[in-house]
Design a protein around this motif. Structure first.
Motif, PDB file in Angstrom:
ATOM      1  N   PHE A  16       0.851  -1.190   0.000  1.00  0.00           N
ATOM      2  CA  PHE A  16       0.000   0.000   0.000  1.00  0.00           C
ATOM      3  C   PHE A  16       0.889   1.243   0.000  1.00  0.00           C
ATOM      4  O   PHE A  16       2.064   1.193   0.312  1.00  0.00           O
ATOM      5  CB  PHE A  16      -0.970   0.014   1.182  1.00  0.00           C
ATOM      6  N   GLY A  17       0.297   2.371  -0.310  1.00  0.00           N
ATOM      7  CA  GLY A  17       1.029   3.633  -0.360  1.00  0.00           C
ATOM      8  C   GLY A  17       0.393   4.551  -1.396  1.00  0.00           C
ATOM      9  O   GLY A  17      -0.555   4.152  -2.090  1.00  0.00           O
ATOM     10  N   PRO A  18       0.879   5.776  -1.523  1.00  0.00           N
ATOM     11  CA  PRO A  18       2.043   6.316  -0.827  1.00  0.00           C
ATOM     12  C   PRO A  18       1.785   6.575   0.659  1.00  0.00           C
ATOM     13  O   PRO A  18       0.633   6.581   1.102  1.00  0.00           O
ATOM     14  CB  PRO A  18       2.308   7.628  -1.576  1.00  0.00           C
ATOM     15  N   ILE A  19       2.872   6.807   1.400  1.00  0.00           N
ATOM     16  CA  ILE A  19       2.766   7.087   2.830  1.00  0.00           C
ATOM     17  C   ILE A  19       3.559   8.342   3.155  1.00  0.00           C
ATOM     18  O   ILE A  19       4.539   8.668   2.482  1.00  0.00           O
ATOM     19  CB  ILE A  19       3.284   5.911   3.682  1.00  0.00           C
ATOM     20  N   ARG A  20       3.109   9.057   4.189  1.00  0.00           N
ATOM     21  CA  ARG A  20       3.799  10.268   4.641  1.00  0.00           C
ATOM     22  C   ARG A  20       4.408  10.016   6.010  1.00  0.00           C
ATOM     23  O   ARG A  20       3.823   9.327   6.844  1.00  0.00           O
ATOM     24  CB  ARG A  20       2.833  11.456   4.721  1.00  0.00           C
ATOM     25  N   PHE A  21       5.583  10.602   6.235  1.00  0.00           N
ATOM     26  CA  PHE A  21       6.225  10.545   7.544  1.00  0.00           C
ATOM     27  C   PHE A  21       6.023  11.886   8.239  1.00  0.00           C
ATOM     28  O   PHE A  21       6.354  12.933   7.684  1.00  0.00           O
ATOM     29  CB  PHE A  21       7.717  10.243   7.388  1.00  0.00           C
ATOM     30  N   VAL A  22       5.470  11.844   9.423  1.00  0.00           N
ATOM     31  CA  VAL A  22       5.113  13.076  10.119  1.00  0.00           C
ATOM     32  C   VAL A  22       5.706  13.096  11.528  1.00  0.00           C
ATOM     33  O   VAL A  22       6.063  12.055  12.096  1.00  0.00           O
ATOM     34  CB  VAL A  22       3.574  13.236  10.210  1.00  0.00           C
ATOM     35  N   VAL A  23       5.795  14.309  12.077  1.00  0.00           N
ATOM     36  CA  VAL A  23       6.191  14.496  13.475  1.00  0.00           C
ATOM     37  C   VAL A  23       4.930  14.785  14.265  1.00  0.00           C
ATOM     38  O   VAL A  23       4.140  15.672  13.897  1.00  0.00           O
ATOM     39  CB  VAL A  23       7.195  15.651  13.620  1.00  0.00           C
ATOM     40  N   VAL A  24       4.720  14.024  15.315  1.00  0.00           N
ATOM     41  CA  VAL A  24       3.513  14.182  16.110  1.00  0.00           C
ATOM     42  C   VAL A  24       3.862  14.406  17.580  1.00  0.00           C
ATOM     43  O   VAL A  24       4.926  13.992  18.057  1.00  0.00           O
ATOM     44  CB  VAL A  24       2.580  12.955  15.994  1.00  0.00           C
ATOM     45  N   GLY A  25       2.956  15.057  18.276  1.00  0.00           N
ATOM     46  CA  GLY A  25       3.096  15.268  19.707  1.00  0.00           C
ATOM     47  C   GLY A  25       1.731  15.442  20.334  1.00  0.00           C
ATOM     48  O   GLY A  25       0.746  15.725  19.642  1.00  0.00           O
ATOM     49  N   SER A  26       1.650  15.259  21.623  1.00  0.00           N
ATOM     50  CA  SER A  26       0.372  15.447  22.312  1.00  0.00           C
ATOM     51  C   SER A  26       0.102  16.932  22.486  1.00  0.00           C
ATOM     52  O   SER A  26       1.040  17.738  22.596  1.00  0.00           O
ATOM     53  CB  SER A  26       0.410  14.759  23.671  1.00  0.00           C
ATOM     54  N   PRO A  27      -1.159  17.346  22.507  1.00  0.00           N
ATOM     55  CA  PRO A  27      -1.480  18.757  22.760  1.00  0.00           C
ATOM     56  C   PRO A  27      -0.867  19.262  24.062  1.00  0.00           C
ATOM     57  O   PRO A  27      -0.422  20.417  24.138  1.00  0.00           O
ATOM     58  CB  PRO A  27      -3.013  18.749  22.815  1.00  0.00           C
ATOM     59  N   LYS A  28      -0.796  18.378  25.072  1.00  0.00           N
ATOM     60  CA  LYS A  28      -0.214  18.765  26.365  1.00  0.00           C
ATOM     61  C   LYS A  28       1.251  19.157  26.208  1.00  0.00           C
ATOM     62  O   LYS A  28       1.691  20.187  26.739  1.00  0.00           O
ATOM     63  CB  LYS A  28      -0.350  17.603  27.352  1.00  0.00           C
ATOM     64  N   TYR A  29       1.998  18.355  25.477  1.00  0.00           N
ATOM     65  CA  TYR A  29       3.420  18.651  25.264  1.00  0.00           C
ATOM     66  C   TYR A  29       3.582  19.920  24.422  1.00  0.00           C
ATOM     67  O   TYR A  29       4.399  20.797  24.738  1.00  0.00           O
ATOM     68  CB  TYR A  29       4.111  17.474  24.567  1.00  0.00           C
ATOM     69  N   LEU A  30       2.828  20.023  23.342  1.00  0.00           N
ATOM     70  CA  LEU A  30       2.978  21.148  22.420  1.00  0.00           C
ATOM     71  C   LEU A  30       2.552  22.471  23.051  1.00  0.00           C
ATOM     72  O   LEU A  30       3.148  23.520  22.786  1.00  0.00           O
ATOM     73  CB  LEU A  30       2.180  20.877  21.145  1.00  0.00           C
ATOM     74  N   ASP A  31       1.521  22.435  23.893  1.00  0.00           N
ATOM     75  CA  ASP A  31       1.102  23.660  24.584  1.00  0.00           C
ATOM     76  C   ASP A  31       2.199  24.151  25.534  1.00  0.00           C
ATOM     77  O   ASP A  31       2.377  25.364  25.725  1.00  0.00           O
ATOM     78  CB  ASP A  31      -0.184  23.405  25.369  1.00  0.00           C
TER      79      ASP A  31
END
Length: 298
Positions: A161-176
């Motif tokens: 399957f694909g295409p696929i994207r690589f993303v950076v994620v974080g919790s709202p708590k951390y980002l706030d």
């Protein structure tokens, strides 16, 4: 080399290993007298005795040992090929060893393998969850799953399957608390959760900026060898995580995580099942490939 010479070589190897003409004959699918004739013809060609025969045992002579020490590896390949080709029309059996990324199993492979083992009960599937790009075939695996970017050119690859994207994620708590990075270089001031072990820690996060590749060697207080546990840590607010977007789609939809640096997210053509060309003859792998192709991707 003519057919008689090849038969003699295989007969010699099997008799030397099994110390028994009857067992060797059964392996080759011929009669014991036929095995004896093959070896005698080989001995006549070489002008030396290769086996010592007694009423109780059979063993290689010194010349036979010396000959087999050089010829055995090639003969082993021949015997393996004969077994594999001979089993093509048979029922798939044995152990199918797969090496796959950690997040692939719960998000994609779990249901496929469950239905496969139900359809082919004589095939057991061993799944090794591993993210590093290593020579899995030297370690005895039948096939692996990886993104297209790291596959060697001499392998057979079937797109899953694909295409696929690589993303950076974080919790709202951390980002706030720590802020939302606007550029990949700002990750240097963030706590980044890295995945891997030892020298295989993946800390060079890749991005795209105006059509050009960009890498940032991130740092952080937590390194884990399990992507699922690393994902849990990101949800708990420990830090930022680099991961495929499809693996966290449900967490994004629920608001447990959010994507940052979205405009820099790189894309790969997708995930592929890969294996050596010679492995296509294995019935267990052949039917697994057929099953994958027929299984709907949700």
């Amino acid at each position: 080399m003519d057919r008689n010479q090849l038969d003699g070589l295989l007969a010699l190897k099997l008799v030397a290993e099994k110390r028994n003409f009857t067992a060797a004959a059964k392996e080759l699918g011929v009669s014991p007298p036929a095995i004896s004739k093959m070896i005698k013809q080989l001995e006549q060609r070489l002008g030396t005795t290769l086996l010592t025969r007694t009423a109780r045992s059979t063993s290689p002579t010194e010349a036979g040992e010396a000959f087999l020490s050089q010829a055995a590896p090639a003969l082993e390949h021949i015997l393996t090929a004969m077994k594999e080709v001979g089993s093509l029309g048979g029922k798939p059996t044995g152990k199918l060893r797969l090496n796959v990324p950690t997040m692939i199993y719960p998000n994609y492979l779990k249901k496929i393998i469950a239905s496969f083992t139900k359809k082919y009960p004589d095939v057991s599937v061993e799944v090794c969850l591993e993210n590093a790009a290593t020579d899995i075939f030297a370690r005895g695996f039948d096939a692996g799953i990886r993104v297209s970017d790291i596959l060697a050119k001499d392998l057979v690859a079937i797109k899953l399957f694909g295409p696929i994207r690589f993303v950076v994620v974080g919790s709202p708590k951390y980002l706030d608390k720590m802020g939302r990075p606007k550029h990949p270089k700002e990750l240097l001031s963030h706590n980044c959760i890295r995945v891997g072990v030892g020298e295989r820690i993946y800390g060079n996060w890749e991005f795209e900026s105006r059509g050009k590749a960009l890498r940032v060697e991130v740092k952080g207080s937590l390194i884990m060898n399990d992507s699922i546990l690393a994902l849990d840590a990101a949800i708990d607010g420990t830090g930022l995580l680099y991961i495929t977007e499809d693996a966290v789609s449900d967490k994004l939809n629920s608001g447990k995580l959010e994507v940052v640096l979205n405009q820099f997210a790189p894309t790969s053509s997708g995930y592929y099942l890969y294996f050596p060309q010679r492995s296509q003859v294995h019935p267990k792998l052949r039917v697994f490939i057929e099953h994958l192709k027929s299984f709907p991707i949700e």
